[in-house]
Design a protein around this motif. Structure first.
Motif, PDB file in Angstrom:
ATOM      1  N   ASN A  88      36.224 -49.266 -11.826  1.00 10.15           N
ATOM      2  CA  ASN A  88      35.866 -48.604 -10.569  1.00 10.15           C
ATOM      3  C   ASN A  88      34.356 -48.674 -10.388  1.00 10.15           C
ATOM      4  O   ASN A  88      33.635 -47.715 -10.664  1.00 10.15           O
ATOM      5  N   GLN A 137      35.545 -48.766  -4.288  1.00 15.73           N
ATOM      6  CA  GLN A 137      36.766 -48.237  -4.883  1.00 15.73           C
ATOM      7  C   GLN A 137      37.613 -49.310  -5.549  1.00 15.73           C
ATOM      8  O   GLN A 137      38.541 -49.002  -6.268  1.00 15.73           O
ATOM      9  N   ALA A 185      40.051 -45.099 -14.479  1.00 17.77           N
ATOM     10  CA  ALA A 185      39.438 -45.516 -13.216  1.00 17.77           C
ATOM     11  C   ALA A 185      40.496 -46.040 -12.252  1.00 17.77           C
ATOM     12  O   ALA A 185      40.174 -46.462 -11.150  1.00 17.77           O
ATOM     13  N   GLY A 199      39.290 -46.369 -20.501  1.00 12.97           N
ATOM     14  CA  GLY A 199      38.366 -46.099 -19.393  1.00 12.97           C
ATOM     15  C   GLY A 199      38.865 -46.751 -18.117  1.00 12.97           C
ATOM     16  O   GLY A 199      38.838 -46.152 -17.036  1.00 12.97           O
ATOM     17  N   LYS A 218      31.421 -39.053  -7.301  1.00 18.84           N
ATOM     18  CA  LYS A 218      31.331 -40.460  -7.726  1.00 18.84           C
ATOM     19  C   LYS A 218      30.473 -40.617  -8.983  1.00 18.84           C
ATOM     20  O   LYS A 218      30.025 -41.723  -9.295  1.00 18.84           O
ATOM     21  N   MET A 271      31.694 -45.979  -9.119  1.00 15.97           N
ATOM     22  CA  MET A 271      31.249 -44.799  -9.871  1.00 15.97           C
ATOM     23  C   MET A 271      29.871 -45.023 -10.474  1.00 15.97           C
ATOM     24  O   MET A 271      29.535 -46.131 -10.892  1.00 15.97           O
ATOM     25  N   ALA A 330      30.512 -39.956 -13.061  1.00 15.27           N
ATOM     26  CA  ALA A 330      31.337 -39.592 -14.221  1.00 15.27           C
ATOM     27  C   ALA A 330      30.446 -39.510 -15.448  1.00 15.27           C
ATOM     28  O   ALA A 330      29.441 -40.223 -15.549  1.00 15.27           O
ATOM     29  N   LEU A 367      35.567 -47.803 -17.619  1.00 15.35           N
ATOM     30  CA  LEU A 367      35.583 -46.951 -16.426  1.00 15.35           C
ATOM     31  C   LEU A 367      34.768 -47.593 -15.305  1.00 15.35           C
ATOM     32  O   LEU A 367      35.195 -47.673 -14.151  1.00 15.35           O
TER      33      LEU A 367
END
Lengths: 300, 385
Positions: free
Chosen positions: A100, A299, B78, B74, A60, A103, A62, A96
């Protein structure tokens, strides 16, 4: 690490000879590209130790890099890793993270990448308190392209594009991060490996925009061009001229050429992150009709 | 699979193309948009910002188009379906990340509501002058897909197709609107979710350890995973091998670039989409796209009343270009007439496909408004003589 030709599970079992950071590296990508005496690898070592100590589920975590010598860090870490475009690691990481939120997203790049071409993204991510840990390895120069002046180069030293010595005023990066709203700001050098690893560990657990500056020698370009000796000589400089001043006013931590380096944890405060603010705000606006985003199972 | 009902505003609406495009994206499953305001595209993100809190997803207004165009990448890694929206000046800023999306094979949709250029040009007035930029604007060799809607209804319908193509081929897909299509208000019918076909991401079924991030399937498209699933992927803008690791040598370059191009070129006949009206056996074929196709249709109908055997071929998908079909038609047609709101861009592709077997007549227009039907009619009549 270099004494070990390759990873050998038997060696580990019989003699305990494996460097503890090895599992955090992509073994099949070693040897790395960094020059002898470069400090980037040292910061990676500290980061790996911070990951170990964090107890985090590494699936989890990145890591996102831009371009440059430090931009190669993402490629060596055994994590979900993204090597993006020059200066744009932060907006990639923003996407990102928002897509999510479960993360932990670390941005790991160099001073030129993050604060010259990527400067605008840096200030806005800090302003928004985007939940990212930004690690900036600052070697005062553009290493990958051969030693050009950077926004961090102190006034004085020669660079290939400042051949008669730099006359541009540099950034004081902790002050910049502080002013833009970072919730955690620290600076250490690669001489301070324990402190750097601890700062990285704290940063991993801190929610919000974390900025950690890691000063690192570039013996091949910056040091050689300015007759500052090799990597060890720069470590001696860090040792002799560093002053630990936790909680220092970031206005006062600018660095003159070969001058005093104020290190320490300068800022540690709490502010709602971008996503927390969004969820809280929409909760007020929409009431029960709104399902908080990204807080259920990490998630979605 | 069918559309997620949360994003589908089923019913009859009276909305403009920008709003319809947003509804199309929501129906297609888009749940992350990063954007930056720019006329005449802003209404797309404004609507998304207002709709997304209760659909479930995120909109963020970034600090510029450079940031928007990589934030969506990104977001895609994800696991989300993603989009950004812009117009000419913003599109110019995004070019580097078109290349990154291509080489990292990141599915994304980029909406370009075209306005007059160059530079700031005509912010509130239409053009179709970015057609070559989306094809060639980023450095290096690559292929992309572009769609050209000509009505608010198509802004909805084709947007779903745009997302489906982005997922199928893992390529940036351009949605080439223009100011008129973006701002014209018409009836838009949004079907029930179960009547909307959605292509899901090509998720891998392999386990970590077995999976290689850039191992292509038979269709030349690799399977995808998302960050956080335990695969410990490496994704880079450098030339890379199947593991995703940098491989900077001519052999790896040859393999990668040929596949990135091949996965589109080899599927060209499946991807191309043209709407034809009386082109078979026509003496004159008008080739058009986007808003210009509606003006051209009026000209074609008038020419027919004057006894000209004229057909109309509309490019619904502009890239890849329907070379094969144009080549077939060039066997019998006397002339191709190509009106477009630029000084002659897609006409170059028509010329390439016709290869001298018929006349090709470009009707350029610098933008700011649409063609007058009479302009197109006159050129059809000239060509018919």
């Amino acid at each position: 690490m270099n004494e070990l030709p390759s990873f050998d599970a038997n060696l580990e079992q019989e003699f305990g000879l494996i460097n503890p950071v090895m599992p955090y590296l992509r073994q099949d990508r070693i040897p790395h590209i960094w020059c002898p005496g470069c400090g980037i690898g040292t910061t990676v070592n500290c980061f790996a130790r911070a990951l170990t100590d964090s107890g985090m589920d590494l699936d989890k975590v990145a890591i996102v890099s831009g371009i440059g010598c430090t931009g190669r860090v993402a490629g060596y870490m055994n994590l979900d890793s993204f090597h993006t475009t020059h200066g744009r690691a932060i907006p990639f990481a923003t996407g990102l993270k928002l897509a999510n939120p479960g993360m932990k997203v670390v941005v790991y790049s160099g001073d030129g990448d993050l604060t010259a071409i990527g400067g605008n993204h840096f200030v806005h991510a800090a302003r928004r308190n985007m939940d990212l840990m930004v690690v900036c390895v600052n070697n005062f120069t553009y290493g990958m392209t051969g030693g050009q002046v950077a926004p961090t180069t102190p006034v004085g030293p020669s660079q290939t594009t400042m051949p008669y010595g730099n006359f541009e005023n540099p950034f004081n990066l902790p002050f910049l991060a502080d002013a833009c709203g970072a919730v955690y700001v620290a600076r250490w050098t690669v001489y301070h490996v324990k402190q750097l690893a601890k700062a990285l560990l704290e940063g991993l657990h801190k929610k919000g925009f974390v900025f950690i500056e890691a000063m690192s020698p570039c013996p091949t370009l910056y040091s050689r061009r300015n007759r500052l000796g090799d990597g060890v000589d720069q470590l001696k400089y860090y040792k002799e001229k560093s002053v630990i001043r936790n909680g220092a006013d970031t206005k006062e931590v600018g660095i003159a050429y070969q001058g005093e380096i104020v290190v320490g944890k300068f800022v540690d405060r709490d502010r709602p992150t971008w996503l927390d603010s969004m969820n809280e705000h929409y909760g007020k606006v929409f009431g029960d009709r709104f399902t908080p985003y990204g807080v259920t199972d990490g998630q979605e | 699979m069918h559309a997620d009902p949360k994003g589908v505003l089923t019913g009859i609406h009276f909305i403009d193309g920008d709003h319809a495009a947003c509804e199309g994206a929501l129906a297609a499953g888009c749940r992350f948009v990063a954007g930056y305001p720019i006329t005449p595209s802003t209404e797309v993100v404004e609507r998304f910002a207002s709709r997304i809190p209760l659909v479930g997803g995120v909109f963020i207004q970034m600090e510029d188009e450079i940031a928007s165009s990589i934030a969506i990448l990104g977001g895609a890694w994800a696991g989300k379906k993603v989009m950004t929206v812009t117009s000419g000046p913003g599109l110019s800023l995004m070019m580097e990340h078109i290349g990154l999306a291509v080489i990292t094979e990141t599915p994304c949709v980029i909406v370009d509501v075209q306005r007059g250029g160059p530079s700031t040009g005509l912010p509130t007035l239409p053009a179709q002058a970015d057609m070559m930029q989306v094809k060639w604007g980023s450095h290096g060799d690559y292929e992309i897909i572009a769609l050209s809607p000509n009505s608010p209804q198509e802004c909805f319908d084709l947007m779903i197709k745009a997302f489906n193509l982005a997922e199928t081929y893992r390529v940036p897909v351009f949605f080439m609107m223009d100011e008129v299509v973006g701002h014209m208000t018409e009836r838009v019918a949004i079907p029930a979710p179960e009547a909307i076909d959605i292509v899901d991401r090509k998720w891998t079924t392999k386990k970590p350890g077995e999976y290689q991030v850039y191992m292509p399937g038979e269709d030349q498209v690799p399977e995808m995973v998302k960050a956080g699933d335990g695969y410990r992927i490496h994704v880079t803008g450098l030339t890379h091998d199947e593991r995703g690791y940098p491989a900077m040598n001519p052999v790896a370059q040859d393999k990668l670039v040929k596949r990135l191009i091949g996965k589109i070129r080899d599927h060209r006949e499946e991807i191309v989409d043209v709407r034809e009206d009386g082109v078979e056996g026509a003496d004159i074929v008008v080739v058009s796209f986007g808003i210009t196709s509606r003006v051209a249709q009026a000209a074609v109908e008038q020419a027919r009343t004057r006894g000209v055997k004229v057909g109309h071929l509309r490019l619904v998908i502009t890239w890849p270009f329907p070379v094969t079909r144009i080549t077939q038609l060039a066997e019998s047609a006397k002339a191709f007439v190509v009106p477009e709101l630029n000084m002659g861009q897609m006409v170059l592709e028509v010329e390439r496909a016709v290869a001298g077997r018929a006349a090709v007549i470009s009707i350029g227009h610098a933008g700011g408004t649409v063609h007058e039907p009479i302009t197109i009619l006159n050129r059809i009549m000239e060509a018919a003589q």
